[in-house]
Design a protein around this motif. Structure first.
Motif, PDB file in Angstrom:
ATOM      1  N   ILE A   2       0.853  -1.185   0.000  1.00  0.00           N
ATOM      2  CA  ILE A   2       0.000   0.000   0.000  1.00  0.00           C
ATOM      3  C   ILE A   2       0.891   1.239   0.000  1.00  0.00           C
ATOM      4  O   ILE A   2       1.768   1.373   0.852  1.00  0.00           O
ATOM      5  N   ARG A   3       0.660   2.139  -0.956  1.00  0.00           N
ATOM      6  CA  ARG A   3       1.374   3.414  -0.985  1.00  0.00           C
ATOM      7  C   ARG A   3       0.353   4.534  -1.130  1.00  0.00           C
ATOM      8  O   ARG A   3      -0.522   4.471  -2.008  1.00  0.00           O
ATOM      9  N   VAL A   4       0.475   5.530  -0.289  1.00  0.00           N
ATOM     10  CA  VAL A   4      -0.456   6.658  -0.291  1.00  0.00           C
ATOM     11  C   VAL A   4       0.336   7.938  -0.522  1.00  0.00           C
ATOM     12  O   VAL A   4       1.294   8.221   0.207  1.00  0.00           O
ATOM     13  N   ASN A   5      -0.057   8.698  -1.552  1.00  0.00           N
ATOM     14  CA  ASN A   5       0.659   9.915  -1.917  1.00  0.00           C
ATOM     15  C   ASN A   5      -0.274  11.124  -1.899  1.00  0.00           C
ATOM     16  O   ASN A   5      -1.242  11.176  -2.674  1.00  0.00           O
ATOM     17  N   ASN A   6      -0.004  12.061  -1.011  1.00  0.00           N
ATOM     18  CA  ASN A   6      -0.712  13.338  -0.940  1.00  0.00           C
ATOM     19  C   ASN A   6      -2.232  13.161  -0.967  1.00  0.00           C
ATOM     20  O   ASN A   6      -2.947  13.851  -1.697  1.00  0.00           O
ATOM     21  N   LYS A  22      -5.705  15.699   4.934  1.00  0.00           N
ATOM     22  CA  LYS A  22      -4.957  16.846   4.418  1.00  0.00           C
ATOM     23  C   LYS A  22      -3.572  16.434   3.918  1.00  0.00           C
ATOM     24  O   LYS A  22      -2.568  16.644   4.588  1.00  0.00           O
ATOM     25  N   GLY A  23      -3.517  15.839   2.765  1.00  0.00           N
ATOM     26  CA  GLY A  23      -2.223  15.523   2.163  1.00  0.00           C
ATOM     27  C   GLY A  23      -1.445  14.448   2.893  1.00  0.00           C
ATOM     28  O   GLY A  23      -0.306  14.661   3.300  1.00  0.00           O
ATOM     29  N   ILE A  24      -2.045  13.275   3.038  1.00  0.00           N
ATOM     30  CA  ILE A  24      -1.432  12.170   3.779  1.00  0.00           C
ATOM     31  C   ILE A  24      -0.494  11.363   2.886  1.00  0.00           C
ATOM     32  O   ILE A  24      -0.812  11.076   1.730  1.00  0.00           O
ATOM     33  N   ASN A  25       0.649  10.988   3.448  1.00  0.00           N
ATOM     34  CA  ASN A  25       1.624  10.147   2.746  1.00  0.00           C
ATOM     35  C   ASN A  25       2.113   9.040   3.688  1.00  0.00           C
ATOM     36  O   ASN A  25       2.506   9.326   4.817  1.00  0.00           O
ATOM     37  N   PHE A  26       2.085   7.797   3.233  1.00  0.00           N
ATOM     38  CA  PHE A  26       2.677   6.694   3.993  1.00  0.00           C
ATOM     39  C   PHE A  26       2.740   5.442   3.129  1.00  0.00           C
ATOM     40  O   PHE A  26       2.123   5.370   2.058  1.00  0.00           O
TER      41      PHE A  26
END
Length: 228
Positions: A2-6, A22-26
């Motif tokens: 799982i990749r989460v970008n902005n 609000k612009g999550i990344n992990f």
């Protein structure tokens, strides 16, 4: 895995825009167990629904099993979930008109499984409910219903399992049994586990803990209780 970008999620309420995320990344690696914690209303369940492709983000990207959910329509996301994702809800989400066995069989049948009945029976046995297979949800206790929900989620052998407050409607003793069973099944299946919880004991069982606060996500030690 799982990749989460902005990742952003904005909704309109009372005629005004509300920024939930609000612009999550992990990133979450294959096979990891991750708890998402935070105050009620912080956006934890919203995030989980987005990760599972149950809702649309306002902007940003979610890469799930090497597929970008933001580029997929609803039918494509549903097909991806059927193939790779399991979901356990706080409210169990069992179909009242189906027996425990039929509830576990349903996602297997939708996925075109060759032997849904025998597989469903095997997983009901794993959760200790082989003798309750023919019972309807209305005659099962809360703990039994959640065990059926676990059997249903794991029966499709998902690559990723999402759980939204899986012990939230259970008493402490029953909740602990569900936690033990969740991690036992997870270990056996080598499934990536992502869960939302207020339960300190459940969060501590995970390898990582992510804290949701004011629409942002930060890493926090799994043995910390300040966020629960």
């Amino acid at each position: 895995m799982i990749r989460v970008n902005n990742l952003c999620k904005t909704v309109v309420t009372g005629g005004q825009e509300l920024d939930i995320l609000k612009g999550i990344n992990f990133k979450i690696k294959a096979g990891e167990s991750v708890a998402i914690v935070g105050a009620s209303g912080a956006g934890k369940s919203t995030l989980l629904g987005l990760l599972a492709g149950l809702d649309d983000a306002s902007s940003g990207d979610i890469i799930l099993h090497e597929e970008n959910l933001s580029l997929m329509n609803e039918d494509e996301r549903a097909a991806l979930r059927a193939k790779h994702v399991g979901f356990v809800f706080q409210s169990f989400q069992l179909l009242a008109g189906m027996t425990a066995l039929e509830n576990v069989m349903l996602p297997l049948e939708l996925a075109g499984h060759r032997s849904p009945a025998s597989t469903a029976k095997k997983f009901l046995d794993k959760v200790g409910l082989a003798d309750r297979a023919g019972h309807y949800p209305r005659v099962l206790s809360g703990g039994e219903q959640q065990r059926v929900a676990l059997a249903r989620a794991f029966a499709v052998e998902p690559n990723i399992l999402f759980a939204d407050e899986p012990t939230g409607n259970l008493d402490e003793q029953t909740g602990q049994r569900i936690i033990d069973l969740l991690f036992e099944l997870n270990k056996q299946s080598k499934t990536t586990l992502v869960l939302v919880t207020h339960e300190l004991g459940l969060a501590r069982r995970c390898e990582r803990t992510l804290l949701m606060h004011d629409g942002l996500l930060t890493e926090t030690p799994s043995d910390s209780d300040s966020s629960l």
